[in-house]
Write a protein that holds these residues in place. Structure first.
Motif, PDB file in Angstrom:
ATOM      1  N   HIS A  28      19.650   3.103  -5.163  1.00  0.00           N
ATOM      2  CA  HIS A  28      18.111   3.080  -4.714  1.00  0.00           C
ATOM      3  C   HIS A  28      18.099   3.677  -3.586  1.00  0.00           C
ATOM      4  O   HIS A  28      16.963   4.141  -3.039  1.00  0.00           O
ATOM      5  CB  HIS A  28      17.933   1.246  -4.533  1.00  0.00           C
ATOM      6  N   LEU A  29      19.077   3.930  -2.478  1.00  0.00           N
ATOM      7  CA  LEU A  29      18.841   4.521  -1.179  1.00  0.00           C
ATOM      8  C   LEU A  29      18.624   5.985  -1.594  1.00  0.00           C
ATOM      9  O   LEU A  29      17.849   6.817  -0.830  1.00  0.00           O
ATOM     10  CB  LEU A  29      19.986   4.440  -0.383  1.00  0.00           C
ATOM     11  N   GLU A  30      19.142   6.518  -2.491  1.00  0.00           N
ATOM     12  CA  GLU A  30      19.163   8.103  -3.013  1.00  0.00           C
ATOM     13  C   GLU A  30      17.914   8.224  -3.490  1.00  0.00           C
ATOM     14  O   GLU A  30      17.103   9.172  -3.032  1.00  0.00           O
ATOM     15  CB  GLU A  30      20.092   8.405  -3.895  1.00  0.00           C
ATOM     16  N   ILE A  31      17.280   7.137  -4.094  1.00  0.00           N
ATOM     17  CA  ILE A  31      15.764   7.417  -4.500  1.00  0.00           C
ATOM     18  C   ILE A  31      14.862   7.556  -3.378  1.00  0.00           C
ATOM     19  O   ILE A  31      13.827   8.101  -3.317  1.00  0.00           O
ATOM     20  CB  ILE A  31      15.419   6.216  -5.653  1.00  0.00           C
ATOM     21  N   ALA A  32      14.993   6.462  -2.442  1.00  0.00           N
ATOM     22  CA  ALA A  32      14.178   6.598  -1.179  1.00  0.00           C
ATOM     23  C   ALA A  32      14.328   8.014  -0.464  1.00  0.00           C
ATOM     24  O   ALA A  32      13.206   8.361   0.040  1.00  0.00           O
ATOM     25  CB  ALA A  32      14.677   5.532  -0.400  1.00  0.00           C
ATOM     26  N   GLU A  54       0.939  -1.157  -0.081  1.00  0.00           N
ATOM     27  CA  GLU A  54      -0.172   0.050  -0.101  1.00  0.00           C
ATOM     28  C   GLU A  54       1.207   1.175  -0.040  1.00  0.00           C
ATOM     29  O   GLU A  54       0.660   2.277  -0.817  1.00  0.00           O
ATOM     30  CB  GLU A  54      -0.909  -0.016   1.130  1.00  0.00           C
ATOM     31  N   LEU A  55       1.950   1.316   0.867  1.00  0.00           N
ATOM     32  CA  LEU A  55       2.707   2.378   0.849  1.00  0.00           C
ATOM     33  C   LEU A  55       3.578   2.536  -0.686  1.00  0.00           C
ATOM     34  O   LEU A  55       3.635   3.799  -1.025  1.00  0.00           O
ATOM     35  CB  LEU A  55       3.993   2.368   1.961  1.00  0.00           C
ATOM     36  N   THR A  56       3.810   1.582  -1.097  1.00  0.00           N
ATOM     37  CA  THR A  56       4.361   1.528  -2.581  1.00  0.00           C
ATOM     38  C   THR A  56       3.488   2.577  -3.286  1.00  0.00           C
ATOM     39  O   THR A  56       4.121   3.131  -4.230  1.00  0.00           O
ATOM     40  CB  THR A  56       4.536   0.192  -2.972  1.00  0.00           C
ATOM     41  N   TRP A  57       2.220   2.442  -3.346  1.00  0.00           N
ATOM     42  CA  TRP A  57       1.400   2.991  -4.451  1.00  0.00           C
ATOM     43  C   TRP A  57       1.411   4.631  -3.784  1.00  0.00           C
ATOM     44  O   TRP A  57       1.812   5.350  -5.080  1.00  0.00           O
ATOM     45  CB  TRP A  57       0.077   2.626  -4.338  1.00  0.00           C
ATOM     46  N   TYR A  58       1.283   4.949  -2.801  1.00  0.00           N
ATOM     47  CA  TYR A  58       1.689   6.452  -2.214  1.00  0.00           C
ATOM     48  C   TYR A  58       2.866   6.985  -2.868  1.00  0.00           C
ATOM     49  O   TYR A  58       2.865   8.111  -3.303  1.00  0.00           O
ATOM     50  CB  TYR A  58       1.276   6.455  -0.840  1.00  0.00           C
ATOM     51  N   LEU A  59       3.930   6.090  -2.294  1.00  0.00           N
ATOM     52  CA  LEU A  59       5.200   6.486  -2.901  1.00  0.00           C
ATOM     53  C   LEU A  59       5.366   6.871  -4.425  1.00  0.00           C
ATOM     54  O   LEU A  59       5.957   7.854  -4.969  1.00  0.00           O
ATOM     55  CB  LEU A  59       6.661   5.816  -2.499  1.00  0.00           C
ATOM     56  N   GLY A  60       4.986   5.897  -5.164  1.00  0.00           N
ATOM     57  CA  GLY A  60       5.063   5.929  -6.453  1.00  0.00           C
ATOM     58  C   GLY A  60       4.387   7.211  -7.231  1.00  0.00           C
ATOM     59  O   GLY A  60       4.809   7.690  -8.157  1.00  0.00           O
ATOM     60  N   CYS A  61       3.132   7.836  -6.388  1.00  0.00           N
ATOM     61  CA  CYS A  61       2.569   8.741  -7.100  1.00  0.00           C
ATOM     62  C   CYS A  61       3.343   9.955  -6.801  1.00  0.00           C
ATOM     63  O   CYS A  61       3.109  11.098  -7.156  1.00  0.00           O
ATOM     64  CB  CYS A  61       1.139   8.900  -6.552  1.00  0.00           C
ATOM     65  N   PHE A  62       4.482  10.011  -6.034  1.00  0.00           N
ATOM     66  CA  PHE A  62       5.290  11.213  -5.720  1.00  0.00           C
ATOM     67  C   PHE A  62       6.654  10.653  -6.396  1.00  0.00           C
ATOM     68  O   PHE A  62       7.774  11.511  -6.204  1.00  0.00           O
ATOM     69  CB  PHE A  62       5.648  11.420  -4.312  1.00  0.00           C
ATOM     70  N   THR A  63       6.858   9.850  -7.467  1.00  0.00           N
ATOM     71  CA  THR A  63       8.150   9.267  -7.917  1.00  0.00           C
ATOM     72  C   THR A  63       8.008   9.904  -9.175  1.00  0.00           C
ATOM     73  O   THR A  63       7.437   9.538 -10.098  1.00  0.00           O
ATOM     74  CB  THR A  63       8.397   7.973  -7.742  1.00  0.00           C
ATOM     75  N   TYR A  79       9.656  -0.899 -11.390  1.00  0.00           N
ATOM     76  CA  TYR A  79       9.043  -0.063 -10.064  1.00  0.00           C
ATOM     77  C   TYR A  79       9.776  -0.624  -8.764  1.00  0.00           C
ATOM     78  O   TYR A  79       9.750  -0.346  -7.628  1.00  0.00           O
ATOM     79  CB  TYR A  79       7.678  -0.562  -9.892  1.00  0.00           C
ATOM     80  N   TYR A  80      10.740  -1.508  -8.844  1.00  0.00           N
ATOM     81  CA  TYR A  80      11.475  -2.168  -7.938  1.00  0.00           C
ATOM     82  C   TYR A  80      12.028  -1.029  -6.837  1.00  0.00           C
ATOM     83  O   TYR A  80      11.912  -1.518  -5.584  1.00  0.00           O
ATOM     84  CB  TYR A  80      12.705  -2.939  -8.576  1.00  0.00           C
ATOM     85  N   PRO A  81      12.605  -0.020  -7.584  1.00  0.00           N
ATOM     86  CA  PRO A  81      13.191   1.137  -6.356  1.00  0.00           C
ATOM     87  C   PRO A  81      12.089   1.662  -5.513  1.00  0.00           C
ATOM     88  O   PRO A  81      12.153   1.999  -4.452  1.00  0.00           O
ATOM     89  CB  PRO A  81      13.930   2.240  -7.293  1.00  0.00           C
ATOM     90  N   VAL A  82      10.990   1.689  -5.975  1.00  0.00           N
ATOM     91  CA  VAL A  82       9.726   2.345  -5.044  1.00  0.00           C
ATOM     92  C   VAL A  82       9.392   1.475  -4.194  1.00  0.00           C
ATOM     93  O   VAL A  82       9.046   1.707  -2.781  1.00  0.00           O
ATOM     94  CB  VAL A  82       8.449   2.620  -6.027  1.00  0.00           C
ATOM     95  N   ASP A 131      15.191  10.762  -1.997  1.00  0.00           N
ATOM     96  CA  ASP A 131      14.447  11.895  -2.451  1.00  0.00           C
ATOM     97  C   ASP A 131      13.042  11.732  -2.552  1.00  0.00           C
ATOM     98  O   ASP A 131      12.241  12.953  -2.401  1.00  0.00           O
ATOM     99  CB  ASP A 131      14.855  11.587  -3.940  1.00  0.00           C
ATOM    100  N   ILE A 132      12.405  10.470  -2.511  1.00  0.00           N
ATOM    101  CA  ILE A 132      10.844  10.431  -2.348  1.00  0.00           C
ATOM    102  C   ILE A 132      10.416  10.985  -0.979  1.00  0.00           C
ATOM    103  O   ILE A 132       9.439  11.842  -0.974  1.00  0.00           O
ATOM    104  CB  ILE A 132      10.493   8.901  -2.702  1.00  0.00           C
ATOM    105  N   ALA A 133      11.042  10.493   0.080  1.00  0.00           N
ATOM    106  CA  ALA A 133      10.795  10.761   1.389  1.00  0.00           C
ATOM    107  C   ALA A 133      10.980  12.397   1.512  1.00  0.00           C
ATOM    108  O   ALA A 133       9.841  13.077   2.253  1.00  0.00           O
ATOM    109  CB  ALA A 133      11.615  10.078   2.316  1.00  0.00           C
ATOM    110  N   SER A 134      12.039  13.063   1.099  1.00  0.00           N
ATOM    111  CA  SER A 134      11.965  14.293   1.350  1.00  0.00           C
ATOM    112  C   SER A 134      11.183  15.238   0.651  1.00  0.00           C
ATOM    113  O   SER A 134      10.502  16.199   0.956  1.00  0.00           O
ATOM    114  CB  SER A 134      13.606  14.986   0.943  1.00  0.00           C
TER     115      SER A 134
END
Ligand code: ADP
Ligand code: TRP
Length: 323
Positions: free
Chosen positions: A152-156, A90-99, A126-129, A158-161
């Motif tokens: 992959h960690l940088e992507i995480a 479920e969280l993957t979907w939320y994050l994906g919409c901000f990626t 979609y793996y990095p999300v 970036d999405i979080a910030s």
């Protein structure tokens, strides 16, 4: 307290390269550093490549059994299976919409895999999300990873910030990578990096006969028995030194340099060293694999420990986005 997390995919049987390069150092780290450790088996990730249910289940169990056989302390820390905490999808979907789409399109790991694999599915893209969700769901501070996972960690991060910024709230903790520069690359039976993709792995949990056969298949050069041999270019010697004590290493080195010492004898010593050094881990691994119910229970207990953190994170993002 600092919270650490790392995951290993259940895409094959754990091999000596995974054990010496990732599992053993991670367990040692959890024993010597104060903090909370969450280690998980990334079975959702492995669905990008493994479609056979039974194969994936066996891989998941054997990765879990390997962590436990090497002494991961589940009383102090948490070992769980990714898919047992469904909040992650479920969280993957939320994050994906901000990626941003180009961030995924430019990921090296996707480019590498899409060049190599026949099945280039959207999950792979979609793996990095999903990996970002693995980390952000549990408010992780530090992620021990190999160099190949840094992007992959940088992507995480970036999405979080970007989400924290948009909603002007600390919804997610920003994770830091921790890359151990001393991690060695373990060679496989053909001398290249040991990897299940190269079919050159040593499975230390195999029965004695096939294990010996694998060790005997390690590629060596054709220097005749009587002649001196170069230990520094030999895979058998390299693997031996990774496991042996100083005295054993010096003795084998001397044998190579003196001559009248065949590769068959060196391989036999390596085989004996593996079976004696890992005697206890081999035994424990097989006891655990013979009792899948017990393994399932351990993983379920881990997922239960992870539940409150996962639920709280999901509720923060749902509230912020109005769901
Ligand atoms: P594989 O290459 O067999 O597919 P993975 O990519 O699933 O292995 O690796 C799982 C973990 O094991 C990663 O942390 C990776 O860095 C480590 N690892 C894999 N192969 C080796 C190796 N030959 N030497 C050192 N570490 C390795
Ligand atoms: N992508 C990692 C690998 O292939 C495995 C992984 C999945 C992971 N989720 C993670 C590692 C979260 C660290 C944190 O090796």
């Amino acid at each position: 307290m600092t919270r650490y997390l790392t995951g290993i995919q259940s895409s094959g049987q754990p091999h000596l390269g995974n054990i010496l390069g990732a599992i053993e150092p991670a367990i040692r780290f959890s024993q010597h550093v104060s903090g909370e450790f969450m280690y998980f088996i990334a079975d959702f990730h492995s669905l990008t490549t493994i479609k056979d249910a039974e194969v994936r289940r066996q891989n998941t169990l054997s990765v879990a059994a390997c962590w436990l056989a090497f002494g991961f302390d589940t009383d102090k820390h948490t070992l769980f299976c990714q898919s047992h905490r469904p909040e992650v999808t479920e969280l993957t979907w939320y994050l994906g919409c901000f990626t941003p789409y180009p961030m995924l399109a430019n990921a090296h790991s996707f480019k590498d895999k899409s060049d190599r694999l026949a099945d280039v599915n959207a999950g792979l893209f979609y793996y990095p999300v999903l990996m970002a969700a693995d980390i952000l769901l549990y408010n992780i501070n530090v992620v021990p990873i190999g160099k190949d996972q840094v992007q992959h960690l940088e992507i995480a991060r970036d999405i979080a910030s970007s989400i924290n910024h948009i909603y002007q709230q600390d919804i997610f903790v920003l994770p830091e990578p921790s890359v151990d520069k001393n991690v060695m690359i373990i060679p496989g039976t053909d001398g290249q990096k040991m990897s299940k993709s190269y079919n050159n792995t040593i499975d230390i949990f195999q029965e004695e006969k096939p294990l010996r056969k694998t060790i005997m298949s390690i590629k060596t050069d054709s220097t005749p028995l009587e002649e001196p041999k170069d230990p520094d270019t030999c895979t058998v010697y390299k693997l031996f030194t990774l496991l042996a004590d100083e005295g054993q290493t010096a003795e084998m080195r001397n044998n190579y340099l003196q001559g009248n010492y065949g590769y068959g004898t060196a391989k036999q010593s390596l085989y004996e060293l593996i079976t004696s050094k890992f005697q206890q881990e081999r035994l424990l691994f097989h006891q655990l694999m013979a009792n899948p119910k017990k393994l399932d229970d351990i993983l379920k207990a881990g997922a239960l420990k992870a539940k409150p953190i996962a639920e709280a994170t999901l509720s923060r993002i749902k509230k912020a986005t109005g769901f």
